[in-house]
Design a protein around this motif. Structure first.
Motif, PDB file in Angstrom:
ATOM      1  N   LEU A  18      54.009  66.168  35.434  1.00 35.50           N
ATOM      2  CA  LEU A  18      54.478  64.930  36.044  1.00 35.50           C
ATOM      3  C   LEU A  18      53.363  64.289  36.859  1.00 35.50           C
ATOM      4  CD1 LEU A  18      57.993  65.975  37.350  1.00 35.50           C
ATOM      5  CD2 LEU A  18      57.457  64.666  35.317  1.00 35.50           C
ATOM      6  N   GLU A  20      51.852  62.141  40.042  1.00 39.15           N
ATOM      7  CA  GLU A  20      52.103  62.251  41.488  1.00 39.15           C
ATOM      8  C   GLU A  20      53.260  61.348  41.903  1.00 39.15           C
ATOM      9  OE1 GLU A  20      51.741  64.041  44.949  1.00 39.15           O
ATOM     10  OE2 GLU A  20      50.466  64.487  43.242  1.00 39.15           O
ATOM     11  N   SER A  22      55.824  60.426  40.058  1.00 38.28           N
ATOM     12  CA  SER A  22      57.084  61.021  39.588  1.00 38.28           C
ATOM     13  C   SER A  22      57.502  62.188  40.468  1.00 38.28           C
ATOM     14  CB  SER A  22      56.943  61.492  38.143  1.00 38.28           C
ATOM     15  OG  SER A  22      56.751  60.398  37.290  1.00 38.28           O
ATOM     16  N   ARG A  23      56.521  63.006  40.872  1.00 39.70           N
ATOM     17  CA  ARG A  23      56.842  64.133  41.763  1.00 39.70           C
ATOM     18  C   ARG A  23      57.393  63.627  43.088  1.00 39.70           C
ATOM     19  NH1 ARG A  23      52.395  67.081  39.337  1.00 39.70           N
ATOM     20  NH2 ARG A  23      50.942  65.894  40.596  1.00 39.70           N
ATOM     21  N   GLU A  27      61.146  64.357  44.593  1.00 37.08           N
ATOM     22  CA  GLU A  27      61.336  64.908  45.937  1.00 37.08           C
ATOM     23  C   GLU A  27      62.275  64.038  46.757  1.00 37.08           C
ATOM     24  OE1 GLU A  27      61.483  67.429  48.899  1.00 37.08           O
ATOM     25  OE2 GLU A  27      60.593  67.837  46.947  1.00 37.08           O
TER      26      GLU A  27
END
Length: 56
Positions: A18, A20, A22-23, A27
């Motif tokens: 993924l 950054e 998308s991460r 979160e």
């Protein structure tokens, strides 16, 4: 190629990587779900409630 995942290299399979962005979004979603869970509790499985209702 998608903007959120990278393709497997030379036919190797595995987990998608993924970006950054998308991460960070995942979160945020997880934190939001946790806040909702703490506020309202864990809801029952709706499929089970529907089945019980049909049996009545």
């Amino acid at each position: 190629m998608s903007g959120t995942t990278k393709q497997a290299v030379k036919g190797k399979t595995g987990k998608a990587v993924l970006s950054e962005r998308s991460r960070a979004l995942l979160e945020r979603i997880r934190r939001r779900r946790e806040k909702i869970r703490r506020r309202v509790g864990i809801l029952p499985n709706s499929a089970e409630l529907i089945r019980q209702d049909r049996e009545r």
